[in-house]
Write a protein that holds these residues in place. Structure first.
Motif, PDB file in Angstrom:
ATOM      1  N   GLY A  90       5.642 -13.121  59.801  1.00 36.75           N
ATOM      2  CA  GLY A  90       5.978 -12.369  57.987  1.00 36.75           C
ATOM      3  C   GLY A  90       6.636 -12.465  57.697  1.00 36.75           C
ATOM      4  O   GLY A  90       7.762 -12.167  57.692  1.00 36.75           O
ATOM      5  N   VAL A  91       6.748 -11.637  55.824  1.00 37.29           N
ATOM      6  CA  VAL A  91       7.642 -11.509  55.272  1.00 37.29           C
ATOM      7  C   VAL A  91       7.840  -9.776  55.900  1.00 37.29           C
ATOM      8  O   VAL A  91       6.931  -8.896  55.664  1.00 37.29           O
ATOM      9  N   ALA A  98       9.034  -1.162  65.210  1.00 28.67           N
ATOM     10  CA  ALA A  98       9.574  -1.545  66.315  1.00 28.67           C
ATOM     11  C   ALA A  98       8.490  -2.756  66.639  1.00 28.67           C
ATOM     12  O   ALA A  98       9.327  -3.745  67.482  1.00 28.67           O
ATOM     13  N   THR A  99       7.751  -2.465  66.680  1.00 24.74           N
ATOM     14  CA  THR A  99       7.191  -4.014  66.574  1.00 24.74           C
ATOM     15  C   THR A  99       7.353  -5.543  65.962  1.00 24.74           C
ATOM     16  O   THR A  99       6.154  -6.567  65.582  1.00 24.74           O
ATOM     17  N   ALA A 100       7.875  -5.168  64.532  1.00 28.33           N
ATOM     18  CA  ALA A 100       8.440  -6.031  63.793  1.00 28.33           C
ATOM     19  C   ALA A 100       8.671  -6.734  64.051  1.00 28.33           C
ATOM     20  O   ALA A 100      10.325  -7.147  63.693  1.00 28.33           O
ATOM     21  N   LEU A 145       6.541  -0.406  55.214  1.00 26.12           N
ATOM     22  CA  LEU A 145       5.489  -0.303  56.989  1.00 26.12           C
ATOM     23  C   LEU A 145       5.808   0.762  56.990  1.00 26.12           C
ATOM     24  O   LEU A 145       6.409   1.709  56.856  1.00 26.12           O
ATOM     25  N   GLY A 146       4.347   1.291  57.867  1.00 29.92           N
ATOM     26  CA  GLY A 146       5.022   3.030  58.141  1.00 29.92           C
ATOM     27  C   GLY A 146       6.112   3.562  59.243  1.00 29.92           C
ATOM     28  O   GLY A 146       6.238   1.970  60.033  1.00 29.92           O
ATOM     29  N   GLU A 147       6.464   3.957  59.779  1.00 27.89           N
ATOM     30  CA  GLU A 147       7.482   4.171  60.227  1.00 27.89           C
ATOM     31  C   GLU A 147       7.123   3.655  61.825  1.00 27.89           C
ATOM     32  O   GLU A 147       7.928   3.084  62.765  1.00 27.89           O
TER      33      GLU A 147
END
Length: 122
Positions: free
Chosen positions: A88-89, A101-103, A95-97
């Motif tokens: 994904g871009v 970390a999971t991106a 994004l939520g805070e």
């Protein structure tokens, strides 16, 4: 679920549900759908795919999100886990805070794509 004619127990105790195209305006001619007006493909022939910034397999994501009824997810989870998830871009402002970390499944431009873009912009 449509192609496999699955039935599943819903969150309402004892109620069983089955797939249909009622939410797909392109398929329902009786409700003014577009299928009778244009040469559209049958929705049962659609391919499922997508992209995400997390590498979590699709079936596992469906299970964790609890968006669909558990019994339906239980029946399609393995098949959905076998589907490729494209990168994904990443847009930090979108994004939520808790998602930062999971991106880890992020699309980035290649050098060739950067060169192509430079050649198309005067």
């Amino acid at each position: 679920a449509n192609n496999r004619l699955l039935e599943w127990e819903t969150s309402a105790a004892g109620r069983v549900s089955a797939p249909n195209w009622n939410g797909c305006i392109t398929q329902i001619e009786s409700r003014g759908g577009f299928r009778g007006l244009y040469p559209l493909a049958d929705a049962s022939q659609a391919a499922v795919g997508g992209w995400d910034i997390r590498p979590t397999p699709l079936g596992d994501s469906l299970y964790a999100s609890r968006v669909l009824d558990y019994d339906l997810v239980r029946q399609v989870r393995e098949e959905m886990n076998g589907m490729e998830i494209m990168k994904g871009v990443y847009d930090e402002s979108f994004l939520g805070e808790t998602q930062h970390a999971t991106a880890t499944h992020i699309y980035t431009k290649t050098e060739d794509e950067d060169k192509d873009e430079d050649n198309t912009n005067p």
